[in-house]
Scaffold this motif. Structure first.
Motif, PDB file in Angstrom:
ATOM      1  N   ILE A  15      -5.620 -30.466  23.835  1.00 56.27           N
ATOM      2  CA  ILE A  15      -4.924 -29.204  23.565  1.00 56.27           C
ATOM      3  C   ILE A  15      -4.101 -28.805  24.791  1.00 56.27           C
ATOM      4  O   ILE A  15      -4.624 -28.718  25.904  1.00 56.27           O
TER       5      ILE A  15
ATOM      6  N   ASN B   4     -10.084 -20.083  20.069  1.00 54.58           N
ATOM      7  CA  ASN B   4     -10.626 -21.162  19.233  1.00 54.58           C
ATOM      8  C   ASN B   4     -11.950 -20.705  18.581  1.00 54.58           C
ATOM      9  O   ASN B   4     -13.024 -21.261  18.826  1.00 54.58           O
TER      10      ASN B   4
ATOM     11  N   LEU C  81     -14.700 -23.154  16.723  1.00 51.59           N
ATOM     12  CA  LEU C  81     -15.572 -24.133  17.373  1.00 51.59           C
ATOM     13  C   LEU C  81     -17.036 -23.727  17.172  1.00 51.59           C
ATOM     14  O   LEU C  81     -17.390 -22.557  17.239  1.00 51.59           O
TER      15      LEU C  81
ATOM     16  N   HIS D  84     -13.981 -33.021  18.609  1.00 56.23           N
ATOM     17  CA  HIS D  84     -12.717 -32.368  18.222  1.00 56.23           C
ATOM     18  C   HIS D  84     -11.533 -32.693  19.132  1.00 56.23           C
ATOM     19  O   HIS D  84     -10.429 -32.184  18.906  1.00 56.23           O
TER      20      HIS D  84
ATOM     21  N   ILE E  93     -10.778 -31.641  22.080  1.00 53.16           N
ATOM     22  CA  ILE E  93     -10.154 -30.422  22.615  1.00 53.16           C
ATOM     23  C   ILE E  93      -9.442 -30.688  23.934  1.00 53.16           C
ATOM     24  O   ILE E  93      -8.596 -29.885  24.360  1.00 53.16           O
TER      25      ILE E  93
ATOM     26  N   TYR F 212      -6.577 -26.613  27.479  1.00 54.10           N
ATOM     27  CA  TYR F 212      -7.900 -27.129  27.832  1.00 54.10           C
ATOM     28  C   TYR F 212      -8.010 -27.236  29.344  1.00 54.10           C
ATOM     29  O   TYR F 212      -7.058 -27.594  30.037  1.00 54.10           O
TER      30      TYR F 212
ATOM     31  N   TRP G 284     -17.659 -30.981  22.322  1.00 55.97           N
ATOM     32  CA  TRP G 284     -16.394 -30.596  21.690  1.00 55.97           C
ATOM     33  C   TRP G 284     -15.298 -31.629  21.954  1.00 55.97           C
ATOM     34  O   TRP G 284     -14.464 -31.889  21.080  1.00 55.97           O
TER      35      TRP G 284
END
Length: 618
Positions: A432, A453, A456, A427, A429, A441, A423
């Motif tokens: 975040i 989320n 995901l 993405h 993450i 995160y 991830w």
């Protein structure tokens, strides 16, 4: 081969060719299809070495009493006896009668036999080249023929009616025996340490980084369970792959670049034969012996070098399997006989006995060729069955949205660091940050983070089998919830596997095939680049069209190099032209000559003329 035919040049030439066709000239190979060849080798060898010659002689045995050679011998003996009696043989009625008989009735049996061997050789040599059978109906300039059944427009190419096969089938293991047929055959394996990153499974190497066979640096040779294993890698070569010996033998310009496959082959032979383990000496002695060519001659290179060259080359060229080799060769045989053996002018002008001999020759050619074709067709059909056999799915994983997964699985998901890293890579993450609506995160992740989320995707490839099974059981009607499937594999096999479940079910097929340009050329050994490309496209386009719904649309990108041929191919497959989109790439692709290519094309095809293009787009 028996002694009574050892002096027949035409016969020996034919048998050498047939052994190549039946791949009996490679008795030391011991894997895959070659094992099937070996199982039939005795039967085929019996036919070639013991049955073929007697069958031809038997076919002409009825003319033994009129054998021209024997009649001429009798004539010479008669003349000699008359001359011995101090008489003029030209005045002898018996001599004149015998001369007339030789001229009118004498049959050159040896000549007839040689003609049969020559025609059989010419026919099979014409249609066979380096493992493939190709249509070559060219007899003389301006005279040609192609299969044609009255179509308004006919698209034909050299490899039509064949399956295009990628080289990837043979990458991992290559096996041969140093003493075929012996109690201890001494089996040798060329084995890849890891082909997972190689150009196989239809995965193309990056441009400029072609993968090569490279002997591993350490532990490259060992005896395992009474067999010799030589290990290779399959990867792009680097400057570090130069050995001192190889670099010294290369030109100054070549040594400034990574080694070629030829350099690496020669270096591998040197390193293997220089192995210092004394227990390997019997193996090395056999590998160092001169390679024996198909014609029985000894080559000026070792058995190891010969097999290594074959191993690397067989993974360089694509090849073909004929869809109906028996039918193809029988049709071509009829045409060959009519055009190259049967001469109507000769039949019209010759006497009845001569015509009978002439027809006998044709019958023998047809009879012997038919038996050879039957053998070849059985072997080719076996390869075809292997190719068409449904392939096993080697690995299956699921990508499931977090929002579809019961929260009872969240603790195990947050504990999986591999999934977290995926991830982060996909993405970001890790960027975040926490606010009033967002959970920040963290490492490890928290179940609260997963809850906020839900989009995901959890990849089950990152989890153990037990977790995956429990997850799939917890999600009801999972097949109905699937909204996408990704298949990674050889495209012909993948399309075949899809036929039963998705036939007449797909709304849109969008493909971007190789454009068959210099950067994506097909590596077929005869350089039939367009023909190879068409063969590959025909089966895959036909399978794709079977998956389409009646209102479905087939979309294909292409450039100027193959657009005309692709258009005719799709038309011949029965699809209906719904239009072509042309787009400007902006920057033209320039070559060494001509105008730069600046446009590409998107061909749209449908199954029924009632479908409008705008409805397909919507």
């Amino acid at each position: 081969m028996t002694d009574n035919n050892s002096g027949n040049k035409q016969f020996n030439k034919l048998v050498t060719l047939l052994k190549e066709l039946f791949q009996l000239d490679q008795p030391d190979l011991d894997f895959g299809l070659y094992r099937v060849m070996h199982a039939r080798a005795e039967e085929i060898s019996q036919f070639l070495d013991k049955d073929l010659l007697p069958q031809v002689k038997q076919a002409f045995s009825e003319y033994q009493t009129a054998d021209k050679a024997e009649m001429e011998k009798e004539l010479q003996e008669l003349i000699a006896s008359i001359e011995k009696a101090d008489m003029d043989p030209e005045q002898s009625p018996k001599v004149q009668e015998l001369r007339k008989k030789v001229a009118e009735q004498g049959v050159d049996i040896a000549g007839l036999e040689n003609e049969v061997y020559d025609h059989l050789y010419s026919f099979f040599r014409r249609y066979y080249h380096e493992g493939d059978f190709l249509a070559k109906r060219v007899y003389k300039p301006g005279v040609y023929a192609i299969p044609y059944e009255g179509e308004e427009v006919k698209l034909h190419w050299a490899n039509k009616d064949q399956y295009y096969i990628k080289t990837s089938e043979y990458l991992r293991d290559y096996t041969f025996t140093l003493k075929p047929g012996a109690d201890d055959p001494m089996r040798v394996h060329f084995r890849l340490v890891d082909a997972s990153e190689g150009e196989h499974g239809n995965v193309k190497a990056q441009e400029g980084k072609d993968r090569l066979f490279i002997l591993v640096n350490e532990d490259f040779i060992a005896e395992e369970d009474g067999e010799l294993v030589i290990r290779f890698e399959y990867r792009p070569a680097t400057m570090d792959d130069w050995s001192e010996e190889a670099k010294a033998q290369a030109t100054a310009a070549a040594a400034k670049k990574p080694p070629t496959q030829k350099n690496l082959r020669a270096d591998a032979v040197r390193r293997v034969l220089a192995a210092t383990d004394a227990s390997l000496n019997p193996w090395l002695a056999e590998l160092a012996k001169n390679h024996v060519k198909a014609n029985g001659e000894q080559a000026d290179y070792s058995r190891l070098a010969g097999h290594l060259e074959r191993y690397t080359k067989r993974n360089t060229f694509d090849y073909f399997i004929h869809k109906d080799l028996g039918g193809f060769l029988r049709r071509e045989l009829d045409i060959y006989i009519k055009n190259e053996v049967m001469h109507l002018d000769d039949i019209e002008s010759e006497s009845a006995p001569r015509v009978e001999q002439y027809l006998s020759k044709i019958k023998v050619i047809r009879q012997i060729a038919g038996k050879i074709i039957d053998f070849l067709a059985q072997l080719e059909d076996f390869q075809k069955k292997l190719w068409l056999k449904k392939k096993f799915v080697t690995e299956t994983s699921w990508c499931i949205r977090l929002g579809c997964i019961p929260e009872e699985f969240y603790p195990e998901i947050v504990a999986n660091d591999t999934q977290r890293k995926e991830w982060v890579d996909l993405h970001s993450i890790n960027e975040i940050e926490e606010d009033l609506a967002t959970v920040a995160y963290s490492e490890p992740l928290t179940t609260e983070f997963l809850k906020v989320n839900p989009t995901l995707m959890v990849d089950t490839l990152n989890f153990e089998e037990g977790f995956v099974q429990r997850l799939l059981e917890a999600i009801s009607n999972i097949d109905e919830q699937i909204d996408g499937i990704i298949m990674h594999g050889e495209n012909f096999q993948s399309l075949s596997d899809m036929q039963k479940r998705f036939q007449d079910a797909i709304h849109c097929i969008h493909i971007d095939p190789p454009y068959n340009t210099s950067s994506s050329g097909f590596l077929y050994k005869n350089n039939y680049q367009h023909s190879s490309w068409l063969t590959m496209m025909e089966d895959r386009c036909s399978s794709s069209m079977q998956l389409l719904k009646e209102e479905g649309v087939f979309v294909c990108h292409i450039d100027e190099n193959e657009i005309e041929r692709l258009h005719l191919l799709l038309e011949s497959n029965g699809s209906i032209n719904a239009g072509t989109m042309v787009w400007d790439k902006g920057a033209p692709v320039t070559g060494t000559h001509g105008i730069g290519t600046q446009h590409e094309y998107v061909l749209w095809r449908v199954k029924t003329p009632r479908i409008r293009l705008i409805s397909a787009i919507s």
